[in-house]
Structures are given as C-alpha cells and as structure tokens.
Design a protein around this motif. Structure first.
Motif, mmCIF file in Angstrom:
data_model
loop_
_atom_site.group_PDB
_atom_site.id
_atom_site.type_symbol
_atom_site.label_atom_id
_atom_site.label_comp_id
_atom_site.label_asym_id
_atom_site.label_seq_id
_atom_site.Cartn_x
_atom_site.Cartn_y
_atom_site.Cartn_z
ATOM 1 N N LEU A 54 43.550 43.673 33.974
ATOM 2 C CA LEU A 54 44.504 42.645 33.604
ATOM 3 C C LEU A 54 44.097 41.292 34.202
ATOM 4 C CD1 LEU A 54 47.111 42.244 32.072
ATOM 5 C CD2 LEU A 54 48.385 42.919 34.107
ATOM 6 N N PHE A 55 43.563 41.338 35.401
ATOM 7 C CA PHE A 55 43.188 40.104 36.093
ATOM 8 C C PHE A 55 42.085 39.356 35.349
ATOM 9 C CE2 PHE A 55 41.204 37.571 39.529
ATOM 10 C CZ PHE A 55 42.343 36.862 39.912
ATOM 11 N N LYS A 56 41.177 40.114 34.754
ATOM 12 C CA LYS A 56 40.097 39.492 33.966
ATOM 13 C C LYS A 56 40.687 38.659 32.831
ATOM 14 C CE LYS A 56 36.659 43.011 34.894
ATOM 15 N NZ LYS A 56 36.543 44.414 34.481
ATOM 16 N N ILE A 57 41.680 39.221 32.153
ATOM 17 C CA ILE A 57 42.313 38.510 31.042
ATOM 18 C C ILE A 57 43.084 37.293 31.565
ATOM 19 C CG2 ILE A 57 43.857 38.728 29.049
ATOM 20 C CD1 ILE A 57 43.432 41.796 29.263
ATOM 21 N N VAL A 58 43.793 37.509 32.673
ATOM 22 C CA VAL A 58 44.557 36.412 33.276
ATOM 23 C C VAL A 58 43.636 35.241 33.612
ATOM 24 C CG1 VAL A 58 45.854 35.733 35.340
ATOM 25 C CG2 VAL A 58 46.427 37.855 34.178
ATOM 26 N N LYS A 59 42.480 35.563 34.172
ATOM 27 C CA LYS A 59 41.526 34.535 34.581
ATOM 28 C C LYS A 59 41.061 33.696 33.385
ATOM 29 C CE LYS A 59 38.555 34.846 38.604
ATOM 30 N NZ LYS A 59 37.482 35.569 39.293
ATOM 31 N N GLU A 60 40.908 34.376 32.239
ATOM 32 C CA GLU A 60 40.472 33.654 31.039
ATOM 33 C C GLU A 60 41.597 32.834 30.425
ATOM 34 O OE1 GLU A 60 39.015 36.814 28.610
ATOM 35 O OE2 GLU A 60 37.303 37.175 29.934
ATOM 36 N N THR A 61 42.831 33.285 30.650
ATOM 37 C CA THR A 61 43.975 32.681 29.977
ATOM 38 C C THR A 61 44.555 31.495 30.742
ATOM 39 O OG1 THR A 61 44.489 34.967 29.426
ATOM 40 C CG2 THR A 61 46.048 33.307 28.677
ATOM 41 N N PHE A 62 44.575 31.620 32.080
ATOM 42 C CA PHE A 62 45.272 30.610 32.864
ATOM 43 C C PHE A 62 44.298 29.702 33.608
ATOM 44 C CE2 PHE A 62 48.213 34.030 32.286
ATOM 45 C CZ PHE A 62 49.434 33.415 32.096
ATOM 46 N N THR A 63 44.743 28.480 33.835
ATOM 47 C CA THR A 63 43.907 27.568 34.606
ATOM 48 C C THR A 63 44.476 27.350 36.010
ATOM 49 O OG1 THR A 63 45.120 25.773 33.561
ATOM 50 C CG2 THR A 63 42.960 26.299 32.646
ATOM 51 N N ASP A 83 45.688 28.145 39.989
ATOM 52 C CA ASP A 83 44.975 28.659 41.157
ATOM 53 C C ASP A 83 45.285 30.150 41.346
ATOM 54 O OD1 ASP A 83 43.770 29.158 43.531
ATOM 55 O OD2 ASP A 83 44.804 27.574 44.662
ATOM 56 N N LEU A 84 44.281 30.979 41.225
ATOM 57 C CA LEU A 84 44.503 32.431 41.297
ATOM 58 C C LEU A 84 43.965 33.058 42.585
ATOM 59 C CD1 LEU A 84 43.602 33.248 37.586
ATOM 60 C CD2 LEU A 84 45.860 33.525 38.623
ATOM 61 N N ARG A 85 43.580 32.200 43.532
ATOM 62 C CA ARG A 85 42.918 32.732 44.731
ATOM 63 C C ARG A 85 43.809 33.685 45.536
ATOM 64 N NH1 ARG A 85 41.038 27.444 47.667
ATOM 65 N NH2 ARG A 85 43.083 26.919 46.855
ATOM 66 N N GLU A 86 45.104 33.337 45.660
ATOM 67 C CA GLU A 86 45.984 34.208 46.452
ATOM 68 C C GLU A 86 46.083 35.586 45.817
ATOM 69 O OE1 GLU A 86 49.813 32.619 47.479
ATOM 70 O OE2 GLU A 86 48.965 30.703 48.117
ATOM 71 N N ARG A 87 46.270 35.593 44.502
ATOM 72 C CA ARG A 87 46.369 36.885 43.809
ATOM 73 C C ARG A 87 45.079 37.689 43.962
ATOM 74 N NH1 ARG A 87 49.784 33.659 40.450
ATOM 75 N NH2 ARG A 87 51.713 34.767 39.919
ATOM 76 N N GLU A 88 43.951 37.001 43.805
ATOM 77 C CA GLU A 88 42.678 37.723 43.888
ATOM 78 C C GLU A 88 42.441 38.248 45.306
ATOM 79 O OE1 GLU A 88 39.330 35.593 42.331
ATOM 80 O OE2 GLU A 88 38.034 37.374 42.416
ATOM 81 N N VAL A 126 41.686 42.102 46.192
ATOM 82 C CA VAL A 126 40.470 42.538 46.885
ATOM 83 C C VAL A 126 40.827 43.287 48.178
ATOM 84 C CG1 VAL A 126 38.394 41.718 48.083
ATOM 85 C CG2 VAL A 126 39.036 40.722 45.884
ATOM 86 N N ARG A 127 41.865 42.840 48.860
ATOM 87 C CA ARG A 127 42.253 43.511 50.113
ATOM 88 C C ARG A 127 42.756 44.927 49.839
ATOM 89 N NH1 ARG A 127 47.041 43.022 53.230
ATOM 90 N NH2 ARG A 127 47.636 41.180 52.074
#
Ligand SMILES: [Zn+2]
Ligand SMILES: [Zn+2]
Length: 505
Positions: A112-121, A123-128, A132-133
C-alpha cells in the motif's frame, strides 16, 4: 471536518507529540461523547484513538479499533488512513508475540505504501520510519539481530529530521538495545545517551535501563547508579506499573552486583517478589528467576550449603511452568538442562540423566537443531564424568568445585542472553488452547495419533516411549516397565555404553 473538532484534534496531536499521551486521550474521550460529528469525522477520531492506545500499551484495544476502521477506510478508498491503521496493527501484533501475523500485515502495508508514495506529494518520512522499525522488530523477534540493527538505523535516518520525538527515540533506543545484545557496550551506551538527550518521556525508561545494565556489565557501578537515579525520577513522575517494575528490577540488578552480602539479600528479595507475582509480564518474571538462580549459585559457592538447592526448586518449577505454558520451548529445554546440572551438584546421576533426556527430546521435538547438538554433547560429557560426580559426592567435595565442573555459571549466562532474544509478550489465547491437549511427559509436545499410556496414567508420545524403552525401560512416574518384553535397565554406570553407541548402530 468541523472547525472545533479539527482544533481539538490538533491540540491532542500536539500533546501526543510532547509525550503527554494520557492528556491527549482525555481530549479524545471527550470528543467521543459528542454526537455532532459526521461519519468521516468519527473515523478520524477513532484512528487517533487507536494511535494513542498502542502508545499506552493497550495493544489488543489498538488492534480492535484499527481493524474496525480499516474496513471503512478501504471502502472509501482512503489509502493513507488505510495504511495508518495497518501499521498500528502490525506493530501491536509484533509486540504481542504474533510475529507471523505482524509480518503478513506489514507486507500488505508495504504494498500500500508504494501506491501512497506515487499518489501523494506530502512528507511521508514519519510513516516510512514507523514501517521500517516494525520490520526491524520482526527480525529481532526471530533472533536476527544484525538485520534488525540495520533497519533500525534506516528508521532513525528517516525520522531524525522530523519533529517526531517518539520515532527518533524508539529507533535510537532499539539501536542501543541491539548493540547491547551484540556486546558492543560502548556503542550501546552512545546511542542510549542520545535517546536520553531527546528526553521523550513515555519511552525514556528503555534507554535508561539499557544504560544501567550495560554499565553493570562493564563493572562501572557508579555510572549505573547515576542512571538508576534518573529512572527513579521517571518512576516518580509516571507512576505506571511498567515503569515501577523496571525500576525495581534494575535496582535488584545493581544490588546483585555488590560484593556485600546484605545487598545481595536485598536483591534476592526483590527478584523473588517479581518472580512470583503473576500479575507481571512474563518476560520480567523470567529475568527475575534466572537472576535468582545466579544469586543462589553465588550463595552456594560461599556457604557450601546444599539446602540452597531446595530453595531454588520452586523457582525452577515456576520457570518450567511459564516456559511450557507460553510455548517457549528453547527456554524449556534450557531449563531442563539447568535442572540436570543442579541434580549433578548433589550427585543424583539418575535425575540428571532424565532431565538431559528430556531437554534433548524437547529440542528434537520442536526442531532446535543447534540446541539438540549442544545437549547431546552435555550428555556424553556427563556419561564420561559420572564416576567423577560419584567420587565428588563420596569425598564431600565443596560445591564450588562441583559448580565449576558443571559449567553452571556459563550456562546461566547463556540462558540470560537467549532470553533477551525472545519476543517480549505472549498472548493468553495460546495458553487456553494448550489445556485441551494431551502432552507427552518427556518432550512436552502434543501427543498425536500414537502414544503410550502407562497404567499409572502417564502419557508418552510414540517417539519418547521408544527412546525410553531403549534407555531404562521404566515409566518415569511409577517405575513399572514400559515394554514388558524388554529388560528393565535402571540408570547405572553400565548403560552408558548403550547411549553412547546408539548413533553408531
Ligand atoms: Zn514425547
Ligand atoms: Zn507409569
């Protein structure tokens, strides 16, 4: 979204980021009482609540909430919020010990995150970083320390320039913990100190206890004491049960390291209290029991009084009980091996051999190859040394000498390290299922189709019954023969050869 609701959510968000989780929850609970929200608004309030619940340690509550709203977000095609609910579930399942479930959900979240990354501009760093943790945690729960360390570093890289103190602290604290496990104490200390600097209070107890433990290991008691005092401050401020137990536990560790007998007695009292308190998390009780064994051993060496061995027994029994009922078979096998060694101290060779057989069968049954090899080694060592053990008994040799011969110190050290690799929490659900099963007396595994039930009621699985027939051929409970057609071979020195050559036949 109505103006007032968004204002209140913003305020709750601010509190949460400052680490004031309970205050944030109060706002949400107030919001929930109102009935002037749209369906959409209620969903975002629920998502926020799920977030707070996992931070407060209510993992089951967080999962239930998140599962519920995930379906709704899916229906709406709300990718971002769907993702948010997935990672809460993946995190909580992992901490609860449902590692494979956590893994399944995190895979779903990653896609889902891959799609989100393509869709939204945005800042996604916190989510990522959180994503990863959680992956790092999964590796850790599987005992894979190095990959877990690498991923935690990546999680930190993603979080470090954001304003999210929780993500920064949690990833740094995990890094420190992994270095501690790898015995790179200086690095563990360096990272733990970084977390202390960030000063995000809800998780400050973790780096502090890493610092205390690490300084004790390095023999720097003075520094350990400094951080114990800091932990005490946190305890005073956040009087949660979890913080206060951690404080007591670390205090006992520090007292244990002391050369003065009265400090060790104090330490023993605290560990005993933690060990037998069944309202506490299992992992804390394990650690306390293993430390108690260590303390008893010190006492035994000094006093040479075999009665201490009787004092250990209730705690060993408790450890066996906990390990079995929470399906921690590595610990179970290790504890039987420990039992074997304690039996050696009183030169009870028969008991020692049975306990070793049991440890071996458990590791065999549950597929722990390495452990099984080690136990087999111990077994042949014991067989070679049984004369020595008998002689030590006749001579009334000091306990110290016997403890050295059994390598007991090293073994306890090993259990302490193994324990650190295990998931922190185990669900009750598994325990309930367990009660319905028939369990083999020796390997503690479920008895499936073939079994041997002795007239006394003792149950053996097919594999163990066969193994016992070849060893001593008596039931461990009533001493009647298992196979009446075969000779009974009570454990004596003579049948050593039998076990030793078994593989060569
Ligand atoms: Zn069995
Ligand atoms: Zn029997």
């Amino acid at each position: 979204m109505s103006h007032s609701e968004s204002k209140e959510l913003k305020q709750a968000d601010h509190l949460m980021r400052e680490g004031k989780i309970n205050e944030a929850l109060q706002i949400i609970l107030e919001l929930e009482k109102r009935d002037d929200f749209t369906h959409q608004e209620l969903l975002s309030i629920k998502l926020f609540k799920a977030n707070l619940l996992y931070k407060l340690g209510d993992l089951l509550g967080a999962i239930n909430y998140a599962e519920d709203i995930f379906q709704e977000f899916q229906k709406q095609g709300n990718l971002l919020s769907s993702f948010d609910t997935l990672i809460i579930q993946a995190y909580a399942h992992g901490i609860m010990g449902n590692v494979s479930q956590s893994e399944d959900i995190i895979k779903q979240a990653e896609d889902l995150f891959k799609i989100v990354k393509e869709t939204f501009t945005i800042d996604l760093r916190e989510r990522e970083s959180f994503l990863v943790r959680i992956k790092a945690n999964i590796h850790y729960f599987k005992g894979e320390i190095q990959p877990s360390l690498e991923l935690n570093k990546k999680a930190y890289e993603l979080a470090k320039d954001t304003s999210n103190k929780e993500l920064i602290s949690a990833s740094l604290s995990n890094i420190a913990d992994k270095y501690k496990l790898m015995k790179e104490y200086d690095k563990a200390i360096m990272y733990a100190k970084e977390v202390v600097k960030v000063n995000y209070k809800p998780i400050l107890r973790f780096p502090l206890s890493i610092l205390i433990e690490t300084y004790i290991k390095k023999g720097d008691i003075k520094e350990a004491k400094v951080y114990l005092d800091k932990l005490h401050e946190i305890k005073e401020e956040y009087d949660t049960k979890r913080t206060s137990i951690l404080y007591r536990y670390n205090n006992a560790l520090l007292l244990k390291s002391s050369l003065r007998a009265r400090n060790r007695i104090k330490s023993e009292d605290i560990f005993k209290e933690i060990a037998m308190d069944n309202t506490l998390p299992i992992e804390q009780r394990y650690d306390a029991i293993i430390n108690l064994c260590d303390l008893f051993l010190i006492e035994l060496r000094i006093t040479n009084d075999p009665e201490i061995l009787d004092e250990i027994q209730p705690f060993i029994q408790e450890l066996l009980y906990l390990a079995e009922h929470h399906h921690l078979y590595v610990i179970l096998a290790e504890t039987y091996l420990l039992q074997a060694k304690f039996s050696l101290l009183t030169s009870d060779i028969k008991k020692a051999k049975r306990f070793i057989t049991q440890a071996q069968k458990i590791s065999e049954r549950f597929g722990y190859k390495e452990l099984k090899e080690r136990i087999t080694n111990e077994q042949s060592k014991l067989l070679k040394q049984s004369d020595i053990w008998e002689k030590l008994k006749e001579m009334g040799a000091p306990m110290d000498e016997r403890i050295k011969l059994a390598h007991l110190n090293e073994h306890i050290e090993e259990i302490i390290e193994k324990r650190a690799m295990l998931p922190a929490f185990i669900t009750e659900e598994k325990v309930a299922i367990h009660k319905e099963k028939k369990i083999c007396l020796v390997c503690r595994g479920e008895v499936l189709r073939f079994s041997y039930i002795c007239e006394c009621g003792a149950i053996y699985c097919d594999n163990c019954a066969r193994a016992l027939t070849n060893l001593e051929n008596v039931c461990w409970v009533c001493d009647n023969p298992i196979d009446y057609l075969k000779p009974v071979k009570p454990y004596t020195e003579e049948e050593e050869i039998n076990v030793d050559n078994k593989g060569k036949k």
